[in-house]
Design a protein around this motif. Structure first.
Motif, mmCIF file in Angstrom:
data_model
loop_
_atom_site.group_PDB
_atom_site.id
_atom_site.type_symbol
_atom_site.label_atom_id
_atom_site.label_comp_id
_atom_site.label_asym_id
_atom_site.label_seq_id
_atom_site.Cartn_x
_atom_site.Cartn_y
_atom_site.Cartn_z
ATOM 1 N N GLU A 172 25.875 -30.716 1.707
ATOM 2 C CA GLU A 172 24.749 -29.830 2.020
ATOM 3 C C GLU A 172 25.222 -28.458 2.472
ATOM 4 O OE1 GLU A 172 22.138 -31.782 4.805
ATOM 5 O OE2 GLU A 172 21.865 -33.489 3.446
ATOM 6 N N ASP A 173 26.386 -28.441 3.109
ATOM 7 C CA ASP A 173 26.877 -27.180 3.666
ATOM 8 C C ASP A 173 27.819 -26.474 2.686
ATOM 9 O OD1 ASP A 173 27.078 -25.170 5.519
ATOM 10 O OD2 ASP A 173 28.733 -26.128 6.598
ATOM 11 N N THR A 174 27.307 -26.288 1.477
ATOM 12 C CA THR A 174 28.038 -25.555 0.435
ATOM 13 C C THR A 174 27.031 -24.566 -0.149
ATOM 14 O OG1 THR A 174 27.345 -27.119 -1.279
ATOM 15 C CG2 THR A 174 29.437 -27.605 -0.168
ATOM 16 N N VAL A 183 25.886 -24.168 -3.183
ATOM 17 C CA VAL A 183 24.900 -24.823 -4.063
ATOM 18 C C VAL A 183 24.069 -25.839 -3.281
ATOM 19 C CG1 VAL A 183 24.562 -26.178 -6.180
ATOM 20 C CG2 VAL A 183 26.319 -24.405 -6.124
ATOM 21 N N GLY A 184 24.667 -26.478 -2.276
ATOM 22 C CA GLY A 184 23.927 -27.412 -1.423
ATOM 23 C C GLY A 184 22.812 -26.702 -0.678
ATOM 24 N N ARG A 185 23.118 -25.510 -0.151
ATOM 25 C CA ARG A 185 22.085 -24.737 0.552
ATOM 26 C C ARG A 185 20.995 -24.270 -0.414
ATOM 27 N NH1 ARG A 185 26.718 -23.357 3.645
ATOM 28 N NH2 ARG A 185 27.267 -21.661 2.245
ATOM 29 N N PHE A 186 21.412 -23.893 -1.631
ATOM 30 C CA PHE A 186 20.449 -23.474 -2.653
ATOM 31 C C PHE A 186 19.493 -24.628 -2.972
ATOM 32 C CE2 PHE A 186 18.957 -23.246 -6.996
ATOM 33 C CZ PHE A 186 18.585 -21.921 -7.173
ATOM 34 N N LEU A 187 20.059 -25.823 -3.186
ATOM 35 C CA LEU A 187 19.232 -26.997 -3.522
ATOM 36 C C LEU A 187 18.260 -27.322 -2.400
ATOM 37 C CD1 LEU A 187 21.321 -29.880 -5.152
ATOM 38 C CD2 LEU A 187 19.434 -28.595 -6.146
ATOM 39 N N ALA A 188 18.734 -27.249 -1.162
ATOM 40 C CA ALA A 188 17.883 -27.580 -0.014
ATOM 41 C C ALA A 188 16.713 -26.605 0.081
ATOM 42 C CB ALA A 188 18.702 -27.566 1.268
ATOM 43 N N LYS A 189 16.991 -25.340 -0.244
ATOM 44 C CA LYS A 189 15.981 -24.302 -0.082
ATOM 45 C C LYS A 189 15.047 -24.204 -1.284
ATOM 46 C CE LYS A 189 16.082 -19.377 1.032
ATOM 47 N NZ LYS A 189 17.000 -18.230 1.052
ATOM 48 N N ARG A 190 15.608 -24.290 -2.489
ATOM 49 C CA ARG A 190 14.823 -23.996 -3.694
ATOM 50 C C ARG A 190 14.620 -25.205 -4.602
ATOM 51 N NH1 ARG A 190 16.396 -18.185 -4.582
ATOM 52 N NH2 ARG A 190 15.401 -18.326 -6.611
ATOM 53 N N ALA A 204 20.960 -32.138 -8.684
ATOM 54 C CA ALA A 204 21.259 -33.071 -7.599
ATOM 55 C C ALA A 204 22.287 -34.104 -8.043
ATOM 56 C CB ALA A 204 19.968 -33.758 -7.148
ATOM 57 N N ASP A 205 22.289 -34.440 -9.328
ATOM 58 C CA ASP A 205 23.162 -35.510 -9.842
ATOM 59 C C ASP A 205 23.730 -35.065 -11.193
ATOM 60 O OD1 ASP A 205 24.037 -37.797 -11.360
ATOM 61 O OD2 ASP A 205 22.932 -39.085 -9.964
ATOM 62 N N LEU A 206 25.004 -34.739 -11.210
ATOM 63 C CA LEU A 206 25.633 -34.175 -12.407
ATOM 64 C C LEU A 206 25.554 -35.127 -13.598
ATOM 65 C CD1 LEU A 206 27.249 -31.809 -13.631
ATOM 66 C CD2 LEU A 206 29.334 -33.002 -12.929
ATOM 67 N N ASP A 207 25.861 -36.407 -13.380
ATOM 68 C CA ASP A 207 25.886 -37.340 -14.515
ATOM 69 C C ASP A 207 24.496 -37.521 -15.119
ATOM 70 O OD1 ASP A 207 28.681 -37.981 -14.543
ATOM 71 O OD2 ASP A 207 28.337 -38.980 -12.629
ATOM 72 N N GLU A 208 23.508 -37.592 -14.236
ATOM 73 C CA GLU A 208 22.142 -37.741 -14.732
ATOM 74 C C GLU A 208 21.739 -36.483 -15.519
ATOM 75 O OE1 GLU A 208 19.248 -38.499 -11.647
ATOM 76 O OE2 GLU A 208 17.620 -38.246 -13.101
ATOM 77 N N ALA A 209 22.083 -35.321 -14.982
ATOM 78 C CA ALA A 209 21.723 -34.066 -15.651
ATOM 79 C C ALA A 209 22.446 -33.939 -16.995
ATOM 80 C CB ALA A 209 22.047 -32.874 -14.750
ATOM 81 N N LEU A 210 23.719 -34.322 -17.024
ATOM 82 C CA LEU A 210 24.474 -34.291 -18.287
ATOM 83 C C LEU A 210 23.775 -35.129 -19.346
ATOM 84 C CD1 LEU A 210 28.247 -34.751 -17.351
ATOM 85 C CD2 LEU A 210 27.231 -32.963 -18.776
ATOM 86 N N GLY A 211 23.362 -36.318 -18.940
ATOM 87 C CA GLY A 211 22.663 -37.211 -19.869
ATOM 88 C C GLY A 211 21.398 -36.558 -20.400
ATOM 89 N N GLY A 271 33.019 -26.235 -3.510
ATOM 90 C CA GLY A 271 32.002 -27.199 -3.084
ATOM 91 C C GLY A 271 31.146 -27.745 -4.201
ATOM 92 N N VAL A 272 31.702 -27.851 -5.411
ATOM 93 C CA VAL A 272 30.883 -28.349 -6.526
ATOM 94 C C VAL A 272 31.624 -29.336 -7.425
ATOM 95 C CG1 VAL A 272 29.326 -26.369 -6.791
ATOM 96 C CG2 VAL A 272 31.510 -26.369 -8.016
ATOM 97 N N ARG A 273 30.816 -30.213 -8.031
ATOM 98 C CA ARG A 273 31.212 -30.931 -9.239
ATOM 99 C C ARG A 273 30.477 -30.185 -10.333
ATOM 100 N NH1 ARG A 273 29.016 -36.436 -9.679
ATOM 101 N NH2 ARG A 273 30.539 -36.759 -11.340
ATOM 102 N N ALA A 274 31.195 -29.816 -11.383
ATOM 103 C CA ALA A 274 30.571 -28.945 -12.375
ATOM 104 C C ALA A 274 30.918 -29.396 -13.778
ATOM 105 C CB ALA A 274 31.045 -27.511 -12.173
ATOM 106 N N ALA A 275 30.050 -29.052 -14.696
ATOM 107 C CA ALA A 275 30.329 -29.285 -16.113
ATOM 108 C C ALA A 275 29.838 -28.079 -16.891
ATOM 109 C CB ALA A 275 29.623 -30.545 -16.606
ATOM 110 N N SER A 276 30.611 -27.737 -17.904
ATOM 111 C CA SER A 276 30.222 -26.686 -18.828
ATOM 112 C C SER A 276 29.814 -27.369 -20.124
ATOM 113 C CB SER A 276 31.436 -25.776 -19.044
ATOM 114 O OG SER A 276 31.182 -24.881 -20.082
#
Ligand code: CO
Length: 134
Positions: free
Chosen positions: A62-64, A66-73, A14-21, A41-46
């Motif tokens: 939400e209409d991307t 990964v957005g649909r994936f997050l909403a569903k799963r 849901a939050d790239l910076d938080e997940a990176l940390g 439709g993404v902000r991404a980090a490898s």
């Protein structure tokens, strides 16, 4: 089709910076690339973690995909990417083997990789990506 190995695991967050940390703090991850890719439709980090790699994906809306994936799963494992030498040849082999391809042609993935996705229904529920580093 023979893959060399797993190139990365894709994780929806849901939050790239938080997940990176979190990955830096818990697993000593090091950022390899970061990008905002509007047309995917993404902000991404490898991230590199030892010899492995994790790709974090935050949706731009939400209409991307990964957005649909997050909403569903909810956040979590999104896909597994296998490294191959030639994406186009691999697509042909996968089609021949009966796999349902999301990308019938190679396309540009994140961070300059050439990729194609295989439908999760063909891989026991796991969205699968084949990747060539060119
Ligand atoms: Co990926």
């Amino acid at each position: 089709m023979e893959a060399w190995g797993i190139h990365h695991l894709g994780v929806a967050v849901a939050d790239l910076d938080e997940a990176l940390g979190t990955y830096e703090r818990l697993f000593g991850a090091e950022v390899e690339h970061r990008a905002t890719v509007e047309d995917q439709g993404v902000r991404a980090a490898s991230l590199r973690i030892g010899g492995g790699r994790v790709e974090l994906l935050e949706p731009l809306g939400e209409d991307t995909p990964v957005g649909r994936f997050l909403a569903k799963r909810g956040p979590g494992m999104h896909h597994v990417a296998y490294q191959v030498s030639d994406v186009r040849a691999t697509i042909a082999e996968l089609a021949e083997a009966g796999a349902d391809l999301i990308d019938p042609e190679p396309r540009e993935g994140l961070f300059g990789l050439e990729v194609a996705f295989v439908h999760p229904d063909s891989v026991h529920g796991v969205l699968s990506e084949v990747v060539s580093t060119g």
